[in-house]
Design a protein around this motif. Structure first.
Motif, PDB file in Angstrom:
ATOM      1  N   ALA A  54       0.827  -1.210   0.000  1.00  0.00           N
ATOM      2  CA  ALA A  54       0.000   0.000   0.000  1.00  0.00           C
ATOM      3  C   ALA A  54       0.862   1.261   0.000  1.00  0.00           C
ATOM      4  O   ALA A  54       0.552   2.239  -0.692  1.00  0.00           O
ATOM      5  CB  ALA A  54      -0.933  -0.002   1.199  1.00  0.00           C
ATOM      6  N   ASP A  55       1.954   1.239   0.766  1.00  0.00           N
ATOM      7  CA  ASP A  55       2.821   2.410   0.838  1.00  0.00           C
ATOM      8  C   ASP A  55       3.452   2.713  -0.519  1.00  0.00           C
ATOM      9  O   ASP A  55       3.484   3.870  -0.964  1.00  0.00           O
ATOM     10  CB  ASP A  55       3.929   2.191   1.878  1.00  0.00           C
ATOM     11  N   LEU A  56       3.958   1.680  -1.185  1.00  0.00           N
ATOM     12  CA  LEU A  56       4.600   1.897  -2.481  1.00  0.00           C
ATOM     13  C   LEU A  56       3.577   2.297  -3.538  1.00  0.00           C
ATOM     14  O   LEU A  56       3.814   3.196  -4.350  1.00  0.00           O
ATOM     15  CB  LEU A  56       5.344   0.634  -2.915  1.00  0.00           C
ATOM     16  N   SER A  57       2.407   1.668  -3.504  1.00  0.00           N
ATOM     17  CA  SER A  57       1.354   2.012  -4.459  1.00  0.00           C
ATOM     18  C   SER A  57       0.925   3.465  -4.305  1.00  0.00           C
ATOM     19  O   SER A  57       0.676   4.168  -5.295  1.00  0.00           O
ATOM     20  CB  SER A  57       0.156   1.077  -4.262  1.00  0.00           C
ATOM     21  N   SER A  58       0.858   3.933  -3.062  1.00  0.00           N
ATOM     22  CA  SER A  58       0.440   5.321  -2.829  1.00  0.00           C
ATOM     23  C   SER A  58       1.460   6.309  -3.375  1.00  0.00           C
ATOM     24  O   SER A  58       1.108   7.417  -3.779  1.00  0.00           O
ATOM     25  CB  SER A  58       0.208   5.561  -1.332  1.00  0.00           C
ATOM     26  N   GLU A  59       2.718   5.918  -3.398  1.00  0.00           N
ATOM     27  CA  GLU A  59       3.742   6.771  -3.999  1.00  0.00           C
ATOM     28  C   GLU A  59       3.569   6.847  -5.520  1.00  0.00           C
ATOM     29  O   GLU A  59       3.680   7.918  -6.125  1.00  0.00           O
ATOM     30  CB  GLU A  59       5.137   6.231  -3.681  1.00  0.00           C
ATOM     31  N   ILE A  60       3.270   5.706  -6.137  1.00  0.00           N
ATOM     32  CA  ILE A  60       3.218   5.626  -7.596  1.00  0.00           C
ATOM     33  C   ILE A  60       2.004   6.349  -8.159  1.00  0.00           C
ATOM     34  O   ILE A  60       2.086   6.982  -9.226  1.00  0.00           O
ATOM     35  CB  ILE A  60       3.232   4.160  -8.044  1.00  0.00           C
ATOM     36  N   VAL A  61       0.849   6.299  -7.499  1.00  0.00           N
ATOM     37  CA  VAL A  61      -0.338   6.945  -8.056  1.00  0.00           C
ATOM     38  C   VAL A  61      -0.207   8.465  -8.028  1.00  0.00           C
ATOM     39  O   VAL A  61      -1.013   9.181  -8.638  1.00  0.00           O
ATOM     40  CB  VAL A  61      -1.622   6.517  -7.334  1.00  0.00           C
ATOM     41  N   GLN A  62       0.795   8.978  -7.357  1.00  0.00           N
ATOM     42  CA  GLN A  62       1.039  10.419  -7.362  1.00  0.00           C
ATOM     43  C   GLN A  62       1.922  10.850  -8.542  1.00  0.00           C
ATOM     44  O   GLN A  62       2.228  12.032  -8.696  1.00  0.00           O
ATOM     45  CB  GLN A  62       1.696  10.844  -6.053  1.00  0.00           C
ATOM     46  N   LEU A  63       2.303   9.874  -9.381  1.00  0.00           N
ATOM     47  CA  LEU A  63       3.123  10.130 -10.559  1.00  0.00           C
ATOM     48  C   LEU A  63       2.335   9.812 -11.817  1.00  0.00           C
ATOM     49  O   LEU A  63       1.315   9.116 -11.760  1.00  0.00           O
ATOM     50  CB  LEU A  63       4.383   9.245 -10.530  1.00  0.00           C
ATOM     51  N   PHE A  64       2.815  10.266 -12.968  1.00  0.00           N
ATOM     52  CA  PHE A  64       2.180   9.841 -14.219  1.00  0.00           C
ATOM     53  C   PHE A  64       2.713   8.479 -14.648  1.00  0.00           C
ATOM     54  O   PHE A  64       1.990   7.653 -15.186  1.00  0.00           O
ATOM     55  CB  PHE A  64       2.436  10.869 -15.333  1.00  0.00           C
ATOM     56  N   ASN A  65       3.970   8.218 -14.400  1.00  0.00           N
ATOM     57  CA  ASN A  65       4.596   6.956 -14.790  1.00  0.00           C
ATOM     58  C   ASN A  65       4.357   5.888 -13.728  1.00  0.00           C
ATOM     59  O   ASN A  65       4.063   6.201 -12.576  1.00  0.00           O
ATOM     60  CB  ASN A  65       6.103   7.153 -14.984  1.00  0.00           C
ATOM     61  N   PRO A  66       4.525   4.596 -14.104  1.00  0.00           N
ATOM     62  CA  PRO A  66       4.232   3.510 -13.163  1.00  0.00           C
ATOM     63  C   PRO A  66       5.401   3.106 -12.277  1.00  0.00           C
ATOM     64  O   PRO A  66       5.385   2.050 -11.680  1.00  0.00           O
ATOM     65  CB  PRO A  66       3.825   2.373 -14.097  1.00  0.00           C
ATOM     66  N   TYR A  67       6.442   3.950 -12.188  1.00  0.00           N
ATOM     67  CA  TYR A  67       7.602   3.624 -11.341  1.00  0.00           C
ATOM     68  C   TYR A  67       8.395   4.883 -11.034  1.00  0.00           C
ATOM     69  O   TYR A  67       8.124   5.934 -11.592  1.00  0.00           O
ATOM     70  CB  TYR A  67       8.521   2.595 -12.018  1.00  0.00           C
TER      71      TYR A  67
END
Length: 261
Positions: free
Chosen positions: A248-261
């Motif tokens: 959940a922590d890593l996913s929450s970081e990624i959804v704040q970006l346009f790219n998937p990583y």
């Protein structure tokens, strides 16, 4: 500890906003793991086009082993994409390109067997290799995405260790679904529910975790990054609640970006 992403890769191209990035479920997962210090490899195929060159350059920039990425004459696989409601991605069309006839070489397969973990999915054209890879001692991470076909269950679940499913919502049928999936033999089965969090079943207990409230730029990569975070926890011997939190922590970081990583 090493993980290989085996099978599918592509370029997601958003035509209406003229943006793209190299991707694939396994590619996203191992890039996120590589950023956390996990040694990673990609075993797949790209074309001789500029997208293929970009895939190799991007992976190399993240210190991912690309020595077993085949480069064939033709075009790298492309997914035509669109954004819905400004943040949710929509798949329009897959143009397979060189991925259409992809087959790992015997050397590729032996290379994969040298990894403790292997990530793959339904689109990588490698399902027939799962028993061989499992018997070699690799822990297989499988992303079913939204697919919940019983025929897939019968031929895949007995040959993997960690199964991940993406579900639209958490309802009363989820626990029965996870029990059914677990009955085929994987060590853990996990479902994600977007804004409703996640649930994992180990054959004895159900574990649940919510999400972190963050501004969402693009939901692309949310599932792949969750898997990366979860598996990072598994690699370090964490318990299931800690693995769910890590995902959940890593996913929450990624959804704040346009790219998937």
């Amino acid at each position: 500890m090493r993980i290989a992403a085996l099978g599918f890769c592509c370029v997601d191209f958003y035509e209406n906003i003229n943006r793209h990035y190299v991707t694939g479920n396994g590619i996203d997962c191992i890039i996120n793991l590589s950023k956390k210090g996990i040694k990673s490899s990609a075993v797949t195929v790209v074309g001789t086009d500029l997208y293929g060159k970009e895939m190799l350059e991007t992976l190399n920039n993240y210190n991912i082993d690309t020595s077993h990425i085949q480069v064939r004459d033709g075009s790298t696989s492309i997914y035509r994409m669109a954004l819905k409601n400004g943040t949710d991605r929509v798949h329009l069309e897959n143009i397979e390109g060189v991925m259409k006839n992809y087959t790992p070489t015997p050397e590729d397969i032996e290379f994969v067997k040298q990894h403790e973990f292997v990530h793959t999915d339904l689109t990588g054209k490698v399902l027939h290799l799962l028993p061989e890879i499992k018997n070699a001692g690799c822990k297989i991470v499988f992303d079913f995405s939204i697919r919940k076909n019983e025929d897939d269950f019968k031929k895949i679940l007995p040959n993997i260790h960690y199964a991940f499913f993406s579900c639209e919502k958490k309802d009363d049928s989820i626990k029965d679904f996870l029990i059914h999936a677990k009955s085929y033999g994987p060590e853990l089965v996990t479902a994600t529910f977007g804004e409703e969090g996640s649930m994992c079943y180990d054959g004895h207990h159900f574990f649940e975790y919510g999400i972190n409230s963050v501004p969402v730029i693009n939901t692309v990569g949310a599932g792949d990054s969750f898997i990366a975070g979860f598996i990072y926890g598994i690699m370090h011997g964490w318990d299931i609640p800690a693995c769910l939190k890590s995902g959940a922590d890593l996913s929450s970081e990624i959804v704040q970006l346009f790219n998937p990583y």
